[in-house]
Design an enzyme around this catalytic site. Structure first.
Site, mmCIF file in Angstrom:
data_model
loop_
_atom_site.group_PDB
_atom_site.id
_atom_site.type_symbol
_atom_site.label_atom_id
_atom_site.label_comp_id
_atom_site.label_asym_id
_atom_site.label_seq_id
_atom_site.Cartn_x
_atom_site.Cartn_y
_atom_site.Cartn_z
ATOM 1 N N TYR A 168 -3.808 -0.909 10.014
ATOM 2 C CA TYR A 168 -3.595 -1.067 8.563
ATOM 3 C C TYR A 168 -2.182 -0.604 8.196
ATOM 4 O O TYR A 168 -1.448 -1.294 7.481
ATOM 5 C CB TYR A 168 -4.661 -0.268 7.804
ATOM 6 C CG TYR A 168 -4.652 -0.465 6.308
ATOM 7 C CD1 TYR A 168 -5.259 -1.573 5.735
ATOM 8 C CD2 TYR A 168 -4.038 0.457 5.464
ATOM 9 C CE1 TYR A 168 -5.261 -1.759 4.356
ATOM 10 C CE2 TYR A 168 -4.038 0.279 4.086
ATOM 11 C CZ TYR A 168 -4.654 -0.827 3.538
ATOM 12 O OH TYR A 168 -4.643 -1.007 2.179
ATOM 13 N N SER A 223 0.854 -1.201 0.000
ATOM 14 C CA SER A 223 0.000 0.000 0.000
ATOM 15 C C SER A 223 0.883 1.242 0.000
ATOM 16 O O SER A 223 2.079 1.176 0.290
ATOM 17 C CB SER A 223 -0.855 -0.027 1.273
ATOM 18 O OG SER A 223 -1.391 1.242 1.569
HETATM 19 N N1 LIG Z 1 -8.200 0.049 -2.679
HETATM 20 C C1 LIG Z 1 -7.054 0.609 -2.417
HETATM 21 O O1 LIG Z 1 -6.897 1.827 -2.559
HETATM 22 C C2 LIG Z 1 -5.899 -0.216 -1.954
HETATM 23 C C3 LIG Z 1 -4.656 0.389 -1.972
HETATM 24 C C4 LIG Z 1 -3.553 -0.317 -1.538
HETATM 25 C C5 LIG Z 1 -3.694 -1.624 -1.146
HETATM 26 N N2 LIG Z 1 -4.912 -2.179 -1.142
HETATM 27 C C6 LIG Z 1 -4.967 -3.577 -0.726
HETATM 28 O O2 LIG Z 1 -5.448 -4.345 -1.803
HETATM 29 C C7 LIG Z 1 -6.024 -5.542 -1.303
HETATM 30 C C8 LIG Z 1 -7.390 -5.712 -1.918
HETATM 31 O O3 LIG Z 1 -8.240 -4.682 -1.460
HETATM 32 P P1 LIG Z 1 -9.383 -4.015 -2.357
HETATM 33 O O4 LIG Z 1 -9.061 -2.590 -2.463
HETATM 34 O O5 LIG Z 1 -9.601 -4.812 -3.581
HETATM 35 O O6 LIG Z 1 -10.623 -4.107 -1.367
HETATM 36 P P2 LIG Z 1 -11.896 -5.025 -1.362
HETATM 37 O O7 LIG Z 1 -12.542 -4.741 -0.055
HETATM 38 O O8 LIG Z 1 -12.690 -4.840 -2.610
HETATM 39 O O9 LIG Z 1 -11.328 -6.505 -1.389
HETATM 40 C C9 LIG Z 1 -10.749 -7.107 -0.262
HETATM 41 C C10 LIG Z 1 -10.661 -8.604 -0.503
HETATM 42 O O10 LIG Z 1 -10.205 -9.215 0.708
HETATM 43 C C11 LIG Z 1 -11.176 -10.154 1.143
HETATM 44 N N3 LIG Z 1 -11.293 -10.131 2.595
HETATM 45 C C12 LIG Z 1 -11.580 -9.066 3.374
HETATM 46 N N4 LIG Z 1 -11.659 -9.425 4.668
HETATM 47 C C13 LIG Z 1 -11.414 -10.760 4.692
HETATM 48 C C14 LIG Z 1 -11.318 -11.720 5.725
HETATM 49 N N5 LIG Z 1 -11.480 -11.396 7.022
HETATM 50 N N6 LIG Z 1 -11.015 -12.987 5.372
HETATM 51 C C15 LIG Z 1 -10.809 -13.318 4.083
HETATM 52 N N7 LIG Z 1 -10.876 -12.447 3.060
HETATM 53 C C16 LIG Z 1 -11.165 -11.195 3.366
HETATM 54 C C17 LIG Z 1 -12.489 -9.700 0.525
HETATM 55 O O11 LIG Z 1 -13.417 -10.754 0.445
HETATM 56 C C18 LIG Z 1 -12.023 -9.212 -0.819
HETATM 57 O O12 LIG Z 1 -11.874 -10.287 -1.694
HETATM 58 C C19 LIG Z 1 -6.017 -5.401 0.209
HETATM 59 O O13 LIG Z 1 -4.885 -6.061 0.738
HETATM 60 C C20 LIG Z 1 -5.893 -3.911 0.414
HETATM 61 O O14 LIG Z 1 -5.327 -3.579 1.646
HETATM 62 C C21 LIG Z 1 -6.026 -1.528 -1.545
HETATM 63 O O1 LIG Z 2 -5.162 6.246 3.606
HETATM 64 C C1 LIG Z 2 -6.201 5.606 3.831
HETATM 65 O O2 LIG Z 2 -7.066 5.947 4.647
HETATM 66 C C2 LIG Z 2 -6.444 4.361 3.089
HETATM 67 O O3 LIG Z 2 -7.548 3.856 3.060
HETATM 68 C C3 LIG Z 2 -5.297 3.728 2.368
HETATM 69 C C4 LIG Z 2 -5.725 3.069 1.075
HETATM 70 O O4 LIG Z 2 -6.727 2.102 1.316
HETATM 71 C C5 LIG Z 2 -4.603 2.412 0.313
HETATM 72 O O5 LIG Z 2 -4.064 1.375 1.042
HETATM 73 C C6 LIG Z 2 -3.555 3.388 -0.134
HETATM 74 O O6 LIG Z 2 -2.556 2.722 -0.861
#
Ligand SMILES: NC(=O)c1ccc[n+]([C@@H]2O[C@H](COP(=O)([O-])OP(=O)(O)OC[C@H]3O[C@@H](n4cnc5c(N)ncnc54)[C@H](O)[C@@H]3O)[C@@H](O)[C@H]2O)c1
Ligand SMILES: O=C(O)C(=O)C[C@H](O)[C@H](O)CO
Length: 250
Positions: free
Chosen positions: A155, A142
């Site tokens: 987080y 992230s």
């Molecule tokens: N969206 C963003 O801006 C962003 C940025 C950086 C990193 N991420 C990371 O990317 C990854 C995917 O997130 P996303 O943005 O697609 O969000 P999302 O909420 O759409 O997807 C999250 C996924 O994790 C699964 N999940 C959540 N809680 C769970 C649990 N307790 N047990 C098993 N599975 C679980 C969900 O079912 C889903 O498939 C995560 O690791 C998140 O931290 C997201």
């Molecule tokens: O900065 C926040 O509050 C976020 O939610 C972080 C994002 O989900 C993401 O992980 C940024 O890379």
């Protein structure tokens, strides 16, 4: 054969029923991989998209926890014969100021984002080493692997931790032909950021800082995921590839 081809490989992707995980799973299938998804529930949309590409998809419907890692990897191997690639994508977030943060919200996030990812990686690495096969592990990090963030203490700790772990595992397993890298997505429009996008002030702050001028999408991660899982990235190890529309450059 293209250096980016994943023909004949089996990739395990956690949390791929939606969001970034779905984008990654479909991208790996587009490059030729069959996919084992690890999800709490059915992942019919992901299955449909992958099968329409002519690739196989198996959904393991399990609660993902560090204590289930051995069973999850054994089931994945049984279903498609092997695992060559693991993408630790499943993740969760809890939002509250540090002074008010609860132990339950700390433990829930650390368990999934860090502990389950570590023990799943351990099981996949053991499986690869038994087969004397090379492999790829990609952790989804992230922007908060590099920055503090605000009101997301567990987080931030988990995403900083996963980057440290990426480097440690890269060191320990390089000699076995296993690379361990991270993708650090920027601010992406998924359920994970719904609360941010609904908060007009915070949303405007974030959007105003992204040089690309837009939130990212799951498809934006496709190229990075294929690259890091392919032969083309054989000498890339312990690296975090930011896919952030320029956020970190700002
Ligand atoms: N969206 C963003 O801006 C962003 C940025 C950086 C990193 N991420 C990371 O990317 C990854 C995917 O997130 P996303 O943005 O697609 O969000 P999302 O909420 O759409 O997807 C999250 C996924 O994790 C699964 N999940 C959540 N809680 C769970 C649990 N307790 N047990 C098993 N599975 C679980 C969900 O079912 C889903 O498939 C995560 O690791 C998140 O931290 C997201
Ligand atoms: O900065 C926040 O509050 C976020 O939610 C972080 C994002 O989900 C993401 O992980 C940024 O890379």
């Amino acid at each position: 054969m293209s250096r980016f081809s994943l023909d004949g490989r089996v990739a395990m992707v956690t949390g791929c029923n939606k969001g970034l995980g779905q984008g990654i799973a479909v991208a790996l299938a587009e490059a030729g991989a069959d996919v084992v998804g690890v999800n709490r529930r059915a992942a019919d949309e992901t299955r449909g998209r992958i099968e329409s590409l002519g690739r196989r998809y198996v959904n393991l419907e399990v609660r993902l926890g560090h204590d289930r890692a051995e069973e999850i990897v054994a089931q994945g191997v049984e279903s498609l014969g092997r695992i060559d690639t693991l993408v630790n994508n499943a993740g969760t977030i809890r939002r509250a100021p540090a002074l008010e943060f609860t132990e339950a919200d700390w433990d829930e996030v650390m368990e999934l984002n860090l502990k389950a990812a570590f023990f799943l990686s351990q099981q996949v690495a053991r499986h690869l080493m038994e087969r004397k096969a090379p492999g790829r592990i990609v952790n989804i990090a992230s922007m908060l692997s590099f920055q503090g963030g605000i009101r997301v203490p567990s987080y931030t700790a988990s995403k900083s931790g996963i980057l440290g772990l990426t480097r440690l595992l890269a060191n320990e397993w390089a000699a076995h032909g296993i690379t361990v890298n991270a993708i650090a997505p920027g601010y992406m429009a998924t359920d994970n950021t719904q609360a941010l996008r609904e908060d007009e002030t915070r949303s405007a702050e974030i959007l105003g800082r992204i040089p690309a001028g837009r939130w990212g999408t799951p498809d934006d991660l496709a190229g990075a995921a294929i690259f890091l899982c392919s032969d083309a990235a054989g000498y890339v190890n312990g690296h975090a590839l930011a896919v952030d529309g320029g956020w970190l450059a700002r």
